[in-house]
Design a protein around this motif. Structure first.
Motif, PDB file in Angstrom:
ATOM      1  N   VAL A   2       0.850  -1.184   0.000  1.00  0.00           N
ATOM      2  CA  VAL A   2       0.000   0.000   0.000  1.00  0.00           C
ATOM      3  C   VAL A   2       0.886   1.235   0.000  1.00  0.00           C
ATOM      4  O   VAL A   2       1.919   1.279   0.680  1.00  0.00           O
ATOM      5  N   ASP A   3       0.489   2.242  -0.751  1.00  0.00           N
ATOM      6  CA  ASP A   3       1.235   3.487  -0.816  1.00  0.00           C
ATOM      7  C   ASP A   3       1.125   4.221   0.518  1.00  0.00           C
ATOM      8  O   ASP A   3       0.058   4.288   1.123  1.00  0.00           O
ATOM      9  N   ALA A   4       2.223   4.802   0.983  1.00  0.00           N
ATOM     10  CA  ALA A   4       2.244   5.489   2.279  1.00  0.00           C
ATOM     11  C   ALA A   4       1.288   6.673   2.296  1.00  0.00           C
ATOM     12  O   ALA A   4       0.645   6.949   3.312  1.00  0.00           O
ATOM     13  N   GLU A   5       1.164   7.380   1.179  1.00  0.00           N
ATOM     14  CA  GLU A   5       0.255   8.535   1.125  1.00  0.00           C
ATOM     15  C   GLU A   5      -1.200   8.104   1.276  1.00  0.00           C
ATOM     16  O   GLU A   5      -1.995   8.802   1.913  1.00  0.00           O
ATOM     17  N   ASP A   6      -1.539   6.951   0.681  1.00  0.00           N
ATOM     18  CA  ASP A   6      -2.910   6.438   0.819  1.00  0.00           C
ATOM     19  C   ASP A   6      -3.210   6.079   2.267  1.00  0.00           C
ATOM     20  O   ASP A   6      -4.317   6.317   2.763  1.00  0.00           O
ATOM     21  N   VAL A   7      -2.219   5.506   2.949  1.00  0.00           N
ATOM     22  CA  VAL A   7      -2.407   5.138   4.354  1.00  0.00           C
ATOM     23  C   VAL A   7      -2.616   6.403   5.188  1.00  0.00           C
ATOM     24  O   VAL A   7      -3.522   6.451   6.035  1.00  0.00           O
ATOM     25  N   GLU A   8      -1.808   7.427   4.946  1.00  0.00           N
ATOM     26  CA  GLU A   8      -1.952   8.669   5.697  1.00  0.00           C
ATOM     27  C   GLU A   8      -3.310   9.312   5.452  1.00  0.00           C
ATOM     28  O   GLU A   8      -3.950   9.799   6.392  1.00  0.00           O
ATOM     29  N   GLU A   9      -3.777   9.317   4.218  1.00  0.00           N
ATOM     30  CA  GLU A   9      -5.099   9.876   3.905  1.00  0.00           C
ATOM     31  C   GLU A   9      -6.187   9.128   4.660  1.00  0.00           C
ATOM     32  O   GLU A   9      -7.121   9.721   5.201  1.00  0.00           O
ATOM     33  N   ARG A  10      -6.070   7.790   4.696  1.00  0.00           N
ATOM     34  CA  ARG A  10      -7.081   6.973   5.388  1.00  0.00           C
ATOM     35  C   ARG A  10      -7.040   7.225   6.891  1.00  0.00           C
ATOM     36  O   ARG A  10      -8.081   7.270   7.545  1.00  0.00           O
ATOM     37  N   VAL A  11      -5.842   7.408   7.458  1.00  0.00           N
ATOM     38  CA  VAL A  11      -5.713   7.690   8.888  1.00  0.00           C
ATOM     39  C   VAL A  11      -6.411   9.006   9.225  1.00  0.00           C
ATOM     40  O   VAL A  11      -7.178   9.093  10.187  1.00  0.00           O
ATOM     41  N   VAL A  12      -6.176  10.029   8.426  1.00  0.00           N
ATOM     42  CA  VAL A  12      -6.797  11.332   8.673  1.00  0.00           C
ATOM     43  C   VAL A  12      -8.307  11.243   8.494  1.00  0.00           C
ATOM     44  O   VAL A  12      -9.077  11.808   9.280  1.00  0.00           O
ATOM     45  N   GLU A  13      -8.746  10.496   7.475  1.00  0.00           N
ATOM     46  CA  GLU A  13     -10.183  10.321   7.238  1.00  0.00           C
ATOM     47  C   GLU A  13     -10.859   9.641   8.432  1.00  0.00           C
ATOM     48  O   GLU A  13     -11.931  10.075   8.881  1.00  0.00           O
ATOM     49  N   LEU A  14     -10.232   8.599   8.963  1.00  0.00           N
ATOM     50  CA  LEU A  14     -10.810   7.904  10.122  1.00  0.00           C
ATOM     51  C   LEU A  14     -10.798   8.792  11.361  1.00  0.00           C
ATOM     52  O   LEU A  14     -11.728   8.740  12.174  1.00  0.00           O
ATOM     53  N   ALA A  15      -9.765   9.626  11.507  1.00  0.00           N
ATOM     54  CA  ALA A  15      -9.708  10.534  12.657  1.00  0.00           C
ATOM     55  C   ALA A  15     -10.811  11.579  12.561  1.00  0.00           C
ATOM     56  O   ALA A  15     -11.412  11.955  13.576  1.00  0.00           O
ATOM     57  N   GLU A  16     -11.089  12.062  11.372  1.00  0.00           N
ATOM     58  CA  GLU A  16     -12.154  13.047  11.196  1.00  0.00           C
ATOM     59  C   GLU A  16     -13.528  12.445  11.468  1.00  0.00           C
ATOM     60  O   GLU A  16     -14.465  13.160  11.806  1.00  0.00           O
ATOM     61  N   GLN A  17     -13.639  11.128  11.323  1.00  0.00           N
ATOM     62  CA  GLN A  17     -14.889  10.447  11.656  1.00  0.00           C
ATOM     63  C   GLN A  17     -15.040  10.272  13.165  1.00  0.00           C
ATOM     64  O   GLN A  17     -16.076   9.819  13.631  1.00  0.00           O
ATOM     65  N   GLY A  18     -13.992  10.597  13.923  1.00  0.00           N
ATOM     66  CA  GLY A  18     -14.066  10.561  15.370  1.00  0.00           C
ATOM     67  C   GLY A  18     -13.432   9.345  16.018  1.00  0.00           C
ATOM     68  O   GLY A  18     -13.651   9.088  17.204  1.00  0.00           O
ATOM     69  N   HIS A  19     -12.642   8.593  15.291  1.00  0.00           N
ATOM     70  CA  HIS A  19     -12.014   7.397  15.845  1.00  0.00           C
ATOM     71  C   HIS A  19     -10.721   7.750  16.571  1.00  0.00           C
ATOM     72  O   HIS A  19      -9.996   8.659  16.181  1.00  0.00           O
ATOM     73  N   ASP A  20     -10.427   6.990  17.621  1.00  0.00           N
ATOM     74  CA  ASP A  20      -9.194   7.144  18.374  1.00  0.00           C
ATOM     75  C   ASP A  20      -8.053   6.445  17.638  1.00  0.00           C
ATOM     76  O   ASP A  20      -8.288   5.580  16.786  1.00  0.00           O
ATOM     77  N   PRO A  21      -6.790   6.777  17.967  1.00  0.00           N
ATOM     78  CA  PRO A  21      -5.661   6.151  17.280  1.00  0.00           C
ATOM     79  C   PRO A  21      -5.647   4.617  17.358  1.00  0.00           C
ATOM     80  O   PRO A  21      -5.308   3.953  16.375  1.00  0.00           O
ATOM     81  N   SER A  22      -6.023   4.048  18.486  1.00  0.00           N
ATOM     82  CA  SER A  22      -6.025   2.592  18.586  1.00  0.00           C
ATOM     83  C   SER A  22      -7.077   1.967  17.677  1.00  0.00           C
ATOM     84  O   SER A  22      -6.838   0.932  17.053  1.00  0.00           O
TER      85      SER A  22
END
Length: 157
Positions: free
Chosen positions: A28-48
């Motif tokens: 998986v491309d690192a940029e895609d992973v970072e985008e998904r991490v930010v997207e999940l955080a904006e949905q209100g999910h915690d880092p774990s």
């Protein structure tokens, strides 16, 4: 080593496998992973929870077994870069939620000695964590109290 607030001993947990690079099947491309991490955080999910979702759901159908191996950064580092993180560290936030719930329970049930002790232990853990995070993650003058916890939790909600 014994646990802090019980007489029982701790149980050993499993360690992550020692790996220097992501597995071959997870390309998986690192940029895609970072985008998904930010997207999940904006949905209100915690880092774990973000780590679990990336492991289970993945990015574009490909699971991400370890975010740090895929991107070179931890989930919290990615969130800090994109200003998507929360004000409080996750462990401190969870303990404050628990303390507020216990305090509300104690107001209704004054005779509940077990939960009174649990509240004391939880607030003790919070104070130790506040000492640990003071200066870096928290203000230098920050002190824990029930009212402060309620205010902080209402701001995050």
């Amino acid at each position: 080593m014994a646990r802090m607030h019980t007489r029982r001993r701790g149980s050993s947990g499993s360690d992550n496998p020692a790996a220097d690079e992501p597995p071959e099947w997870s390309d998986v491309d690192a940029e895609d992973v970072e985008e998904r991490v930010v997207e999940l955080a904006e949905q209100g999910h915690d880092p774990s929870v973000i780590g679990l979702k990336l492991r289970d759901e993945g990015v574009k159908g490909t699971p991400v077994p370890n975010v740090k191996l895929a991107t070179g950064k931890k989930v919290t580092e990615i969130l800090e870069e994109h200003d998507a993180g929360k004000d409080l560290p996750e462990d401190l936030h969870n303990l404050m939620e628990r303390a507020v719930r216990l305090r509300e329970h104690m107001e209704e049930n004054q005779q509940d000695a077990q939960n009174k002790r649990a509240l004391q232990n939880t607030e003790s853990k919070i104070r130790r964590l506040v000492d640990y995070y003071r200066g870096d993650e928290l203000d230098e003058e920050f002190t824990y109290s029930y009212d402060v916890a309620v205010d902080l939790l209402e701001d995050d909600a």
